[in-house]
Motif scaffolding. Structure first.
Motif, PDB file in Angstrom:
ATOM      1  N   ALA A  22      81.961 -13.416   0.968  1.00 53.06           N
ATOM      2  CA  ALA A  22      82.805 -13.530   2.007  1.00 53.06           C
ATOM      3  C   ALA A  22      82.735 -14.731   2.857  1.00 53.06           C
ATOM      4  O   ALA A  22      83.632 -15.333   3.357  1.00 53.06           O
ATOM      5  CB  ALA A  22      82.690 -12.202   2.979  1.00 53.06           C
ATOM      6  N   LEU A  23      81.510 -15.374   3.171  1.00 51.95           N
ATOM      7  CA  LEU A  23      81.369 -16.590   3.658  1.00 51.95           C
ATOM      8  C   LEU A  23      81.715 -17.674   3.104  1.00 51.95           C
ATOM      9  O   LEU A  23      82.533 -18.601   3.494  1.00 51.95           O
ATOM     10  CB  LEU A  23      79.715 -16.782   3.886  1.00 51.95           C
ATOM     11  N   LEU A  24      81.884 -17.521   1.686  1.00 56.52           N
ATOM     12  CA  LEU A  24      82.782 -18.610   0.797  1.00 56.52           C
ATOM     13  C   LEU A  24      84.069 -18.519   0.943  1.00 56.52           C
ATOM     14  O   LEU A  24      84.954 -19.714   1.144  1.00 56.52           O
ATOM     15  CB  LEU A  24      82.181 -18.349  -0.497  1.00 56.52           C
ATOM     16  N   ALA A  25      84.473 -17.265   1.039  1.00 59.06           N
ATOM     17  CA  ALA A  25      86.022 -16.999   1.214  1.00 59.06           C
ATOM     18  C   ALA A  25      86.580 -17.540   2.566  1.00 59.06           C
ATOM     19  O   ALA A  25      87.533 -18.157   2.622  1.00 59.06           O
ATOM     20  CB  ALA A  25      86.299 -15.585   1.137  1.00 59.06           C
ATOM     21  N   GLN A  26      85.652 -17.493   3.573  1.00 57.09           N
ATOM     22  CA  GLN A  26      86.108 -17.978   4.846  1.00 57.09           C
ATOM     23  C   GLN A  26      86.027 -19.596   4.862  1.00 57.09           C
ATOM     24  O   GLN A  26      87.030 -20.183   5.496  1.00 57.09           O
ATOM     25  CB  GLN A  26      84.837 -17.602   5.980  1.00 57.09           C
ATOM     26  N   ALA A  27      85.284 -20.075   4.030  1.00 51.88           N
ATOM     27  CA  ALA A  27      85.062 -21.468   3.828  1.00 51.88           C
ATOM     28  C   ALA A  27      86.490 -22.020   3.262  1.00 51.88           C
ATOM     29  O   ALA A  27      87.099 -22.958   3.764  1.00 51.88           O
ATOM     30  CB  ALA A  27      83.931 -22.007   3.215  1.00 51.88           C
ATOM     31  N   VAL A  28      86.964 -21.249   2.267  1.00 50.49           N
ATOM     32  CA  VAL A  28      88.097 -21.850   1.446  1.00 50.49           C
ATOM     33  C   VAL A  28      89.234 -21.457   2.427  1.00 50.49           C
ATOM     34  O   VAL A  28      89.989 -22.283   2.501  1.00 50.49           O
ATOM     35  CB  VAL A  28      88.034 -20.651   0.378  1.00 50.49           C
ATOM     36  N   LEU A  29      89.296 -20.281   3.106  1.00 47.64           N
ATOM     37  CA  LEU A  29      90.348 -20.114   3.984  1.00 47.64           C
ATOM     38  C   LEU A  29      90.506 -21.192   5.133  1.00 47.64           C
ATOM     39  O   LEU A  29      91.783 -21.636   5.609  1.00 47.64           O
ATOM     40  CB  LEU A  29      90.352 -18.539   4.509  1.00 47.64           C
ATOM     41  N   ALA A  30      89.443 -21.680   5.375  1.00 50.84           N
ATOM     42  CA  ALA A  30      89.393 -22.614   6.548  1.00 50.84           C
ATOM     43  C   ALA A  30      89.586 -24.028   5.966  1.00 50.84           C
ATOM     44  O   ALA A  30      89.679 -25.113   6.790  1.00 50.84           O
ATOM     45  CB  ALA A  30      88.066 -22.671   7.554  1.00 50.84           C
ATOM     46  N   GLY A  31      89.579 -24.211   4.529  1.00 48.93           N
ATOM     47  CA  GLY A  31      89.884 -25.489   3.937  1.00 48.93           C
ATOM     48  C   GLY A  31      88.817 -26.299   3.705  1.00 48.93           C
ATOM     49  O   GLY A  31      88.870 -27.710   3.986  1.00 48.93           O
ATOM     50  N   ARG A  32      87.573 -25.649   4.006  1.00 53.56           N
ATOM     51  CA  ARG A  32      86.065 -26.545   4.097  1.00 53.56           C
ATOM     52  C   ARG A  32      85.573 -26.605   2.689  1.00 53.56           C
ATOM     53  O   ARG A  32      84.402 -27.179   2.549  1.00 53.56           O
ATOM     54  CB  ARG A  32      85.264 -25.820   4.970  1.00 53.56           C
TER      55      ARG A  32
END
Length: 138
Positions: A22-32
């Motif tokens: 989920a932390l990785l998904a957050q980074a993906v969604l934020a474009g990081r």
């Protein structure tokens, strides 16, 4: 994959993996990040009117479950501005079929790595969806 099951159903290894995914998904969604961007499970977050708020709600639910077990997940890693808007955003629709698929997959893993949790899960019957998710037919 165990993305849409309630975190209380997961064993220790599953809960930690869920947090990391989920932390990785957050980074993906934020474009990081440039990796993981095409994962099909991200479609539900992307389809949400506020994807970053949806993933923040998801992460908080995982962290809450970890806290009840005595674990300390670093909630400062959850996007703060998205966290402030959690109560105002719609829940994420997840189909019965997706929950059933993940439930079968989780039970197979638990049977091998966590037999006690497997027994509890089998006795519980149907899986609960993740707190920010809303079960729908399909």
């Amino acid at each position: 994959m165990r993305l849409w099951l309630h975190p209380a159903l997961l064993d220790r290894a599953g809960l930690v993996a869920c947090w990391r995914e989920a932390l990785l998904a957050q980074a993906v969604l934020a474009g990081r990040t440039r990796g993981y961007t095409r994962h099909p499970q991200l479609a539900r977050f992307r389809a949400h009117p506020e994807p970053e708020v949806a993933i923040a709600a998801y992460l908080h639910a995982v962290a809450d479950e970890a806290k009840t077990r005595g674990y300390r997940f670093d909630t400062t890693r959850i996007e703060a501005t998205a966290s402030e808007r959690i109560g105002t955003t719609p829940r994420i629709p997840v189909t019965d079929g997706q929950l059933a698929l993940e439930w079968r997959h989780l039970l197979a893993k638990l049977e091998v790595r966590s037999p006690e949790r497997w027994t509890q899960s089998v006795q519980a019957g149907q899986p609960l969806p993740h707190p920010p998710a809303r079960r729908r037919p399909g």
